[in-house]
Design an enzyme around this catalytic site. Structure first.
Site, PDB file in Angstrom:
ATOM      1  N   THR A  18       0.732  -1.338  -0.064  1.00  0.00           N
ATOM      2  CA  THR A  18       0.104  -0.052   0.030  1.00  0.00           C
ATOM      3  C   THR A  18       0.749   1.342  -0.023  1.00  0.00           C
ATOM      4  OG1 THR A  18      -1.539  -1.275   1.587  1.00  0.00           O
ATOM      5  CG2 THR A  18      -2.031   1.143   1.045  1.00  0.00           C
ATOM      6  N   ARG A  22       7.841  -2.674   2.575  1.00  0.00           N
ATOM      7  CA  ARG A  22       7.840  -2.708   3.872  1.00  0.00           C
ATOM      8  C   ARG A  22       8.425  -4.234   4.218  1.00  0.00           C
ATOM      9  NH1 ARG A  22       3.219   0.858   6.740  1.00  0.00           N
ATOM     10  NH2 ARG A  22       3.714   2.522   5.247  1.00  0.00           N
ATOM     11  N   SER A 113       6.362   3.600   8.925  1.00  0.00           N
ATOM     12  CA  SER A 113       5.151   4.252   9.235  1.00  0.00           C
ATOM     13  C   SER A 113       4.821   4.042  10.618  1.00  0.00           C
ATOM     14  CB  SER A 113       3.955   4.194   8.286  1.00  0.00           C
ATOM     15  OG  SER A 113       3.040   5.015   8.401  1.00  0.00           O
ATOM     16  N   HIS A 114       3.227   3.202  10.765  1.00  0.00           N
ATOM     17  CA  HIS A 114       2.927   3.079  11.899  1.00  0.00           C
ATOM     18  C   HIS A 114       3.228   1.673  12.540  1.00  0.00           C
ATOM     19  CE1 HIS A 114       0.788   1.477   8.754  1.00  0.00           C
ATOM     20  NE2 HIS A 114       0.219   0.494   9.239  1.00  0.00           N
ATOM     21  N   LYS A 126      10.169   3.953   0.483  1.00  0.00           N
ATOM     22  CA  LYS A 126       9.210   4.500  -0.484  1.00  0.00           C
ATOM     23  C   LYS A 126       9.723   5.567  -1.237  1.00  0.00           C
ATOM     24  CE  LYS A 126       5.689   7.107   1.240  1.00  0.00           C
ATOM     25  NZ  LYS A 126       4.373   7.686   1.744  1.00  0.00           N
ATOM     26  N   ASP A 277       1.712   9.244  14.083  1.00  0.00           N
ATOM     27  CA  ASP A 277       2.389   7.793  13.925  1.00  0.00           C
ATOM     28  C   ASP A 277       3.875   8.131  13.762  1.00  0.00           C
ATOM     29  OD1 ASP A 277       2.265   8.972  11.236  1.00  0.00           O
ATOM     30  OD2 ASP A 277       1.925   6.924  10.525  1.00  0.00           O
ATOM     31  N   ASP A 279       5.788   8.052  11.124  1.00  0.00           N
ATOM     32  CA  ASP A 279       6.488   9.180  10.092  1.00  0.00           C
ATOM     33  C   ASP A 279       5.687  10.488  10.259  1.00  0.00           C
ATOM     34  OD1 ASP A 279       4.312   7.775   8.980  1.00  0.00           O
ATOM     35  OD2 ASP A 279       5.128   7.961   6.906  1.00  0.00           O
ATOM     36  N   ASP A 281       2.604  11.105   9.271  1.00  0.00           N
ATOM     37  CA  ASP A 281       1.576  11.474   8.525  1.00  0.00           C
ATOM     38  C   ASP A 281       0.131  10.847   8.775  1.00  0.00           C
ATOM     39  OD1 ASP A 281       1.792   8.799   8.122  1.00  0.00           O
ATOM     40  OD2 ASP A 281       2.132   8.760   5.978  1.00  0.00           O
ATOM     41  N   ARG A 282       0.222  10.284   9.947  1.00  0.00           N
ATOM     42  CA  ARG A 282      -1.249   9.990  10.499  1.00  0.00           C
ATOM     43  C   ARG A 282      -1.646  10.735  11.692  1.00  0.00           C
ATOM     44  NH1 ARG A 282      -2.476   3.557  10.746  1.00  0.00           N
ATOM     45  NH2 ARG A 282      -1.675   3.113   8.393  1.00  0.00           N
ATOM     46  N   THR A 344      -7.525   2.352  -1.273  1.00  0.00           N
ATOM     47  CA  THR A 344      -6.730   2.558  -0.141  1.00  0.00           C
ATOM     48  C   THR A 344      -5.335   2.776  -0.526  1.00  0.00           C
ATOM     49  OG1 THR A 344      -8.101   0.994   1.386  1.00  0.00           O
ATOM     50  CG2 THR A 344      -5.957   1.402   1.992  1.00  0.00           C
ATOM     51  N   GLU A 363      -8.403   8.943   4.778  1.00  0.00           N
ATOM     52  CA  GLU A 363      -8.656   7.688   4.998  1.00  0.00           C
ATOM     53  C   GLU A 363      -9.043   7.347   6.407  1.00  0.00           C
ATOM     54  OE1 GLU A 363      -5.933   4.981   2.473  1.00  0.00           O
ATOM     55  OE2 GLU A 363      -4.460   6.324   3.484  1.00  0.00           O
ATOM     56  N   LYS A 376      -0.423  12.279   3.239  1.00  0.00           N
ATOM     57  CA  LYS A 376      -1.459  12.813   4.293  1.00  0.00           C
ATOM     58  C   LYS A 376      -0.375  13.310   5.472  1.00  0.00           C
ATOM     59  CE  LYS A 376      -1.279   7.750   6.101  1.00  0.00           C
ATOM     60  NZ  LYS A 376      -0.831   6.876   5.127  1.00  0.00           N
ATOM     61  N   ARG A 496      -8.599  -6.947   7.404  1.00  0.00           N
ATOM     62  CA  ARG A 496      -9.298  -5.691   7.745  1.00  0.00           C
ATOM     63  C   ARG A 496     -10.847  -5.698   7.363  1.00  0.00           C
ATOM     64  NH1 ARG A 496      -5.040  -3.056   9.598  1.00  0.00           N
ATOM     65  NH2 ARG A 496      -3.231  -2.478   8.063  1.00  0.00           N
TER      66      ARG A 496
HETATM   67  C1  VG1 Z   1      -2.804   1.066   5.916  1.00  0.00           C
HETATM   68  C2  VG1 Z   1      -3.892   1.990   5.867  1.00  0.00           C
HETATM   69  C3  VG1 Z   1      -4.059   2.756   4.708  1.00  0.00           C
HETATM   70  C4  VG1 Z   1      -2.801   3.624   4.491  1.00  0.00           C
HETATM   71  C5  VG1 Z   1      -1.694   2.621   4.800  1.00  0.00           C
HETATM   72  C6  VG1 Z   1      -0.220   3.653   4.845  1.00  0.00           C
HETATM   73  O1  VG1 Z   1      -2.751   0.349   4.654  1.00  0.00           O
HETATM   74  O2  VG1 Z   1      -5.032   0.789   5.723  1.00  0.00           O
HETATM   75  O3  VG1 Z   1      -5.339   3.332   4.542  1.00  0.00           O
HETATM   76  O4  VG1 Z   1      -2.864   4.363   3.489  1.00  0.00           O
HETATM   77  O5  VG1 Z   1      -1.549   1.820   5.750  1.00  0.00           O
HETATM   78  O6  VG1 Z   1      -0.048   4.212   6.040  1.00  0.00           O
HETATM   79  P1  VG1 Z   1      -3.081  -1.554   4.532  1.00  0.00           P
HETATM   80  O7  VG1 Z   1      -2.989  -1.763   3.448  1.00  0.00           O
HETATM   81  O8  VG1 Z   1      -2.412  -1.855   5.674  1.00  0.00           O
HETATM   82  O9  VG1 Z   1      -4.374  -1.581   5.037  1.00  0.00           O
HETATM   83  V1  VG1 Z   1       1.133   4.780   6.758  1.00  0.00           V
HETATM   84  O10 VG1 Z   1       0.737   5.896   7.672  1.00  0.00           O
HETATM   85  O11 VG1 Z   1       2.148   4.328   5.724  1.00  0.00           O
HETATM   86  O12 VG1 Z   1       1.977   5.625   6.141  1.00  0.00           O
HETATM   87 CO    CO Z   2       2.307   6.810   8.623  1.00  0.00          CO
END
Ligand code: VG1
Ligand code: CO
Length: 543
Positions: A18, A22, A113-114, A126, A277, A279, A281-282, A344, A363, A376, A496
């Site tokens: 996504t 990772r 990210s998270h 990325k 989060d 990085d 962005d959340r 997504t 999102e 984001k 999910r």
């Molecule tokens: C998850 C979230 C999605 C978001 C992605 C990256 O993806 O559901 O909405 O864009 O993480 O977020 P997935 O495929 O695990 O559902 V993060 O803060 O990288 O940057």
């Molecule tokens: Co993030």
């Protein structure tokens, strides 16, 4: 300093999900893994010769070493300049902004990210393009194809570049510019929001708690909230980034940000709480005893964005990912502006933002942002809320109450089943897929199916077509369940399940989400046979 050409072989599994590639950190650290992927990116974008890039990451374990490799490879591939955040730090939104304002050809963002960080946790890389946004599907595919046929990579033989000192140095023929990671970002926020009004709010005694979760937003939040906006010292919690995020899980939701939730529901809670989060962005938004779902936050922002100077002229349109609730759709309808529904992942918003078709996106996974960048943006959402609170004079709880009375309430919840056996998870999705054609009109757990499909998206700007983006089942009365597999996990599969029901009866706006959604939850279980197929009695994470 000499550039070397190193022979290599394709490495399996270098397919972006996504949001970039990772993997477990130890996988990224295996010989050639990072180098292969970086070279595949450079080849996939048509080479690096004469190009300028931004490089930075969220400071997690391996961030510093990986950046040095990227610098040496960019130099060996003929790049002209790389702009790096001091000590290799850049939040994802700050990186997106830098790519745009410095007009570079693209950027490398190092983050998972998270996902937790550390040698036994996760790492990620990325590539973002010159608009500041994640590589489009077409470029992502080109990069993946390179990974499957790569035979060599270029790398310079050189000492590590000192990234602790601001200024310019040369690495071979390539200029390396180390910049303050916060300055340009803070300046941009000052241009978008009414900082005077927010300053006055804090001066009046308004109290806030911001949980940076030991991640990258610490320095950004401290500078902006406590520095520029005058919030009291101590407003930012866990503000020093650490390579393993203090051993925590830097995902801003009520489960992982339980420390903040405790503060916001406790005795003498502050007026406003927020978190971000790994990085940056959340975002998570919470009032005194009032958690705001990300889908609702998007809708409230859509309704009030004109209160912020940068959005004074209103919104051109809004966009949300398909699993995000329809709350924002109701605001868009009332305002007479278009609302786009995308797969997504933030990469799907880029074309809409570039074309001016939408200037607010969001999102359900706690991502909200606008056309100021192409990612984001966690702090952006927090400052937007502060701006709305300061200019409207209403608390979070009051804003939510009046929002639901005006537009109705989209009760919403997401159930995640993590690290499920991959075959079982795919089996569950196949089982759902097989039912799609015959579901309409069926009764499931007391609900009647009105429609069922697998979401596919044709981009209205570049006409690209993306399939298999989640299975959705709609019921009479506006209830819905969506099933999809995560594209960011690194172990097994994560299922999910997104649950939603609309309520417009003013007497039923204050239910607990799990009560309001009990029939949709039962229908999801029955349709997908979750327990029998996964062996799980309950979700691992409910948000
Ligand atoms: C998850 C979230 C999605 C978001 C992605 C990256 O993806 O559901 O909405 O864009 O993480 O977020 P997935 O495929 O695990 O559902 V993060 O803060 O990288 O940057
Ligand atoms: Co993030």
């Amino acid at each position: 300093m000499t550039a070397h050409t190193i022979s290599t072989k394709p490495i399996d599994g270098q397919k972006a999900g996504t949001s970039g590639l990772r993997k477990q950190t130890r996988v990224f650290m295996t010989p050639h893994f990072l180098e292969n992927y970086v070279q595949s990116i450079l080849n996939g974008i048509g080479g690096a010769k004469g190009k300028a890039f931004v490089v930075g990451g969220d400071g997690r374990y391996f961030n510093d070493q990986a950046i040095q490799v990227i610098l040496r490879m960019a130099a060996a591939n003929g790049a002209s300049e790389v702009i790096v955040g001091q000590n290799g730090i850049l939040s994802t939104p700050a990186a997106s902004n830098l790519i745009r304002i410095r007009k570079t050809d693209g950027g490398f963002i190092l983050s998972a990210s998270h996902n937790p960080g550390g040698i036994d946790a996760d790492f990620g890389l990325k590539y973002n393009m010159s608009n500041g946004g994640p590589a489009t599907e077409t470029v992502t595919q080109a990069i993946f194809e390179q990974t499957t046929s790569l035979t060599e990579y270029q790398i310079l033989d050189a000492q590590d570049v000192d990234l602790s000192t601001l200024g310019e140095t040369m690495l071979g023929d390539m200029k390396v510019t180390v910049i303050d990671p916060v300055a340009d970002y803070a300046k941009m926020m000052g241009e978008l929001f009414d900082f005077e009004a927010i300053r006055a709010l804090f001066l009046s005694g308004f109290r806030m708690a911001f949980d940076a979760m030991h991640a990258v937003t610490g320095p950004y939040a401290t500078t902006i909230l406590e520095g520029v906006l005058g919030a009291p010292k101590g407003t930012v919690l866990n503000g020093i980034p650490s390579p393993d995020f203090g051993g925590g899980h830097p995902d801003p939701n009520p489960i992982w940000a339980h420390e903040l939730m405790g503060i916001m529901t406790g005795h003498d809670a502050p007026d406003f709480g927020a978190a971000s989060d790994g990085d940056g962005d959340r975002n998570m938004i919470v009032g005194r005893g009032a958690y705001v779902t990300p889908s609702d936050s998007l809708a409230v922002i859509a309704a009030h964005a004109h209160l912020a100077p940068g959005y004074r002229n209103g919104l051109s349109g809004v966009a949300r990912s398909m699993p995000t609730s329809g709350a924002v759709d109701r605001v868009a309808k009332a305002k007479g502006i278009p609302c786009y529904e995308t797969p997504t992942g933030w990469k799907f918003f880029g074309t809409l933002l570039d074309a001016g078709k939408a200037n607010l996106c969001g999102e359900e996974s706690a991502g909200t942002g606008s056309d100021h960048i192409r990612e984001k943006d966690g702090l952006w959402a927090v400052l937007m809320w502060l701006n709305i609170i300061a200019t409207s004079g209403h608390s979070v709880a009051a804003l939510m109450d009046s929002h639901w009375r005006t537009y109705g309430r989209n009760y919403y919840s997401r159930h995640d089943y993590e690290a499920v056996d991959s075959a079982a998870a795919h089996g569950l999705m196949d089982h759902l897929r097989a039912q799609l054609a015959s579901l309409r009109g069926h009764h499931v757990a007391g609900l009647t199916v009105t429609e069922a499909d697998e979401f596919a998206y044709r981009d209205p700007v570049d006409d690209s077509y993306t399939e298999a983006q989640g299975i959705r089942v709609m019921f009479t009365g506006g209830a819905r369940v969506v099933f999809r597999l995560s594209g960011t996990g690194t172990q097994g599969a994560t299922i999910r399940v997104y649950l939603e029901r609309v309520e417009t009866d003013p007497n039923l706006l204050g239910l607990k989400p799990e009560d309001a959604l009990s029939d949709v939850i039962a229908a999801a279980q029955e349709l997908a046979q979750i327990t029998t197929r996964t062996g799980r009695d309950a979700p691992d994470v409910i948000t």
